[in-house]
Design a protein around this motif. Structure first.
Motif, PDB file in Angstrom:
ATOM      1  N   ALA A  47     -13.161  12.024 -53.921  1.00  0.00           N
ATOM      2  CA  ALA A  47     -12.264  11.514 -52.863  1.00  0.00           C
ATOM      3  C   ALA A  47     -11.573  10.199 -53.248  1.00  0.00           C
ATOM      4  O   ALA A  47     -11.272   9.369 -52.397  1.00  0.00           O
ATOM      5  CB  ALA A  47     -13.003  11.364 -51.542  1.00  0.00           C
ATOM      6  N   GLY A  48     -11.352  10.007 -54.557  1.00  0.00           N
ATOM      7  CA  GLY A  48     -10.478   8.906 -54.985  1.00  0.00           C
ATOM      8  C   GLY A  48     -11.126   7.546 -55.114  1.00  0.00           C
ATOM      9  O   GLY A  48     -10.437   6.545 -55.280  1.00  0.00           O
ATOM     10  N   ILE A  49     -12.474   7.473 -55.054  1.00  0.00           N
ATOM     11  CA  ILE A  49     -13.147   6.201 -55.319  1.00  0.00           C
ATOM     12  C   ILE A  49     -13.650   6.243 -56.753  1.00  0.00           C
ATOM     13  O   ILE A  49     -14.636   6.921 -57.059  1.00  0.00           O
ATOM     14  CB  ILE A  49     -14.347   5.967 -54.359  1.00  0.00           C
ATOM     15  CG1 ILE A  49     -13.911   6.021 -52.901  1.00  0.00           C
ATOM     16  CG2 ILE A  49     -15.027   4.630 -54.676  1.00  0.00           C
ATOM     17  CD1 ILE A  49     -12.977   4.906 -52.490  1.00  0.00           C
ATOM     18  N   PRO A  56      -8.186   3.281 -61.731  1.00  0.00           N
ATOM     19  CA  PRO A  56      -7.889   2.909 -60.334  1.00  0.00           C
ATOM     20  C   PRO A  56      -8.483   3.850 -59.292  1.00  0.00           C
ATOM     21  O   PRO A  56      -8.585   5.047 -59.521  1.00  0.00           O
ATOM     22  CB  PRO A  56      -6.357   2.951 -60.282  1.00  0.00           C
ATOM     23  CG  PRO A  56      -5.945   3.862 -61.389  1.00  0.00           C
ATOM     24  CD  PRO A  56      -6.964   3.690 -62.466  1.00  0.00           C
ATOM     25  N   ASN A  57      -8.861   3.284 -58.140  1.00  0.00           N
ATOM     26  CA  ASN A  57      -9.113   4.092 -56.944  1.00  0.00           C
ATOM     27  C   ASN A  57      -7.777   4.676 -56.533  1.00  0.00           C
ATOM     28  O   ASN A  57      -6.748   3.995 -56.640  1.00  0.00           O
ATOM     29  CB  ASN A  57      -9.557   3.212 -55.765  1.00  0.00           C
ATOM     30  CG  ASN A  57     -10.878   2.508 -56.011  1.00  0.00           C
ATOM     31  OD1 ASN A  57     -11.699   2.979 -56.785  1.00  0.00           O
ATOM     32  ND2 ASN A  57     -11.070   1.387 -55.338  1.00  0.00           N
ATOM     33  N   PHE A 102      -4.871  11.957 -51.242  1.00  0.00           N
ATOM     34  CA  PHE A 102      -5.573  10.711 -51.604  1.00  0.00           C
ATOM     35  C   PHE A 102      -5.236   9.588 -50.612  1.00  0.00           C
ATOM     36  O   PHE A 102      -6.097   8.772 -50.291  1.00  0.00           O
ATOM     37  CB  PHE A 102      -5.241  10.280 -53.032  1.00  0.00           C
ATOM     38  CG  PHE A 102      -6.036  11.039 -54.072  1.00  0.00           C
ATOM     39  CD1 PHE A 102      -7.432  11.013 -54.057  1.00  0.00           C
ATOM     40  CD2 PHE A 102      -5.402  11.772 -55.065  1.00  0.00           C
ATOM     41  CE1 PHE A 102      -8.176  11.700 -55.007  1.00  0.00           C
ATOM     42  CE2 PHE A 102      -6.142  12.466 -56.025  1.00  0.00           C
ATOM     43  CZ  PHE A 102      -7.531  12.441 -55.984  1.00  0.00           C
ATOM     44  N   SER A 103      -4.004   9.561 -50.117  1.00  0.00           N
ATOM     45  CA  SER A 103      -3.614   8.476 -49.206  1.00  0.00           C
ATOM     46  C   SER A 103      -4.442   8.508 -47.918  1.00  0.00           C
ATOM     47  O   SER A 103      -4.583   7.496 -47.248  1.00  0.00           O
ATOM     48  CB  SER A 103      -2.119   8.549 -48.877  1.00  0.00           C
ATOM     49  OG  SER A 103      -1.866   9.635 -48.010  1.00  0.00           O
ATOM     50  N   GLY A 148      -9.299  -3.705 -52.113  1.00  0.00           N
ATOM     51  CA  GLY A 148     -10.399  -2.813 -52.471  1.00  0.00           C
ATOM     52  C   GLY A 148     -10.235  -2.126 -53.819  1.00  0.00           C
ATOM     53  O   GLY A 148     -11.049  -1.291 -54.200  1.00  0.00           O
ATOM     54  N   GLN A 149      -9.183  -2.470 -54.557  1.00  0.00           N
ATOM     55  CA  GLN A 149      -8.942  -1.841 -55.880  1.00  0.00           C
ATOM     56  C   GLN A 149      -9.989  -2.341 -56.888  1.00  0.00           C
ATOM     57  O   GLN A 149     -10.619  -3.378 -56.701  1.00  0.00           O
ATOM     58  CB  GLN A 149      -7.509  -2.149 -56.339  1.00  0.00           C
ATOM     59  CG  GLN A 149      -7.047  -1.415 -57.576  1.00  0.00           C
ATOM     60  CD  GLN A 149      -7.263   0.097 -57.519  1.00  0.00           C
ATOM     61  OE1 GLN A 149      -8.366   0.580 -57.808  1.00  0.00           O
ATOM     62  NE2 GLN A 149      -6.235   0.835 -57.142  1.00  0.00           N
TER      63      GLN A 149
END
Ligand code: HEC
Ligand code: HEC
Length: 196
Positions: A47-49, A56-57, A102-103, A148-149
């Motif tokens: 889920a993009g983390i 990058p996330n 992802f957004s 949070g990046q």
């Protein structure tokens, strides 16, 4: 070369398709995006983390920015051999759906490790960066979210803009990083990574 008979057959099958559309449920763009994004989790995480500090996330990143960066990779305007090849293989619609998926995922900020560093970074951010990336560093539309990046990814990206090494070219970012010292970059990255 296709002969007249072949052409007639093709036309017939097209009209058959048009007359009798298969009754399949159309998946939502976000669901399609999630399916197309299966492979991405190897590097960008579930889920993009991202699980790697230099990758990058993608979770919670602005959709228009994600799509724009994918198109830049595909056009060779942003350099990363692996990403360029991967994104080229995706259709425009798949790219858009993945960006949307992802957004919509949740960001997980990393705990701040050094509060003096994040405080100095915060002041510098307010002075130089807030105008475009916003009060909470959420960005907007085509301006990336930074809150949070991943720390190392932030440092790497800022140094690349600063040096004009060519992986990424953006005149705005080049001028805003030009006078940053390594220390400033570390402080900014620590501050941004700690934001929610
Ligand atoms: C082998 C590891 C790997 C895989 C798999 C991978 N990526 Fe990446 N991706 C990277 C790295 C590394 C970067 C940072 C590139 C750079 O800045 O030089 C990146 C950057 C990106 C960026 C730019 C993010 C930003 O904040 O600017 C997007 C968008 C992206 N990837 C999308 C995807 C999508 C979509 C997939 C799956 C279809 C995917 N990636 C699969 C390694 C990977
Ligand atoms: C004039 C507007 C503007 C200002 C001011 C600005 N940025 Fe940016 N920033 C952008 C744009 C536009 C991009 C996307 C550029 C691209 O496509 O490579 C970007 C990209 C970035 C990225 C890459 C994000 C990612 O996910 O890859 C980082 C990191 C960043 N900015 C940090 C900063 C910091 C830190 C400052 C202050 C020192 C700053 N920016 C000031 C407009 C701005």
């Amino acid at each position: 070369m296709i002969n007249t008979f072949g052409l007639a057959c093709l036309l017939l099958s097209f009209s058959a398709l048009a007359a009798d559309p298969a009754p399949v449920a159309t998946p939502t763009p976000i669901k399609s995006g999630q399916e197309s994004a299966q492979f991405c989790r190897h590097c960008h995480g579930e889920a993009g983390i991202s699980l790697h500090p230099d990758i990058p996330n993608l979770a919670g990143q602005n959709a228009a920015y994600l799509l724009d960066q994918m198109n830049k990779f595909a056009a060779g305007k942003r350099k990363n051999e692996f990403m360029e090849g991967l994104i080229k293989a995706l259709k425009p619609e798949e790219r858009a759906n993945i960006a949307l998926y992802f957004s919509q995922q949740k960001v997980m900020p990393q705990p701040a490790r050094n509060s003096a560093q994040t405080e100095t970074g915060g002041k510098l951010y307010a002075k130089l960066c807030v105008y475009c990336h916003g009060d909470n560093a959420y960005g907007s539309d085509s301006i990336p979210r930074l809150a949070g990046q991943q720390t190392v990814y932030l440092q790497l990206s800022l140094k690349r803009y600063r040096s004009g090494s060519g992986e990424r070219i953006d005149p705005r970012m080049q001028s805003y990083t030009r006078n940053l010292k390594d220390n400033d970059i570390d402080n900014l990255a620590a501050y941004l990574a700690s934001l929610r």
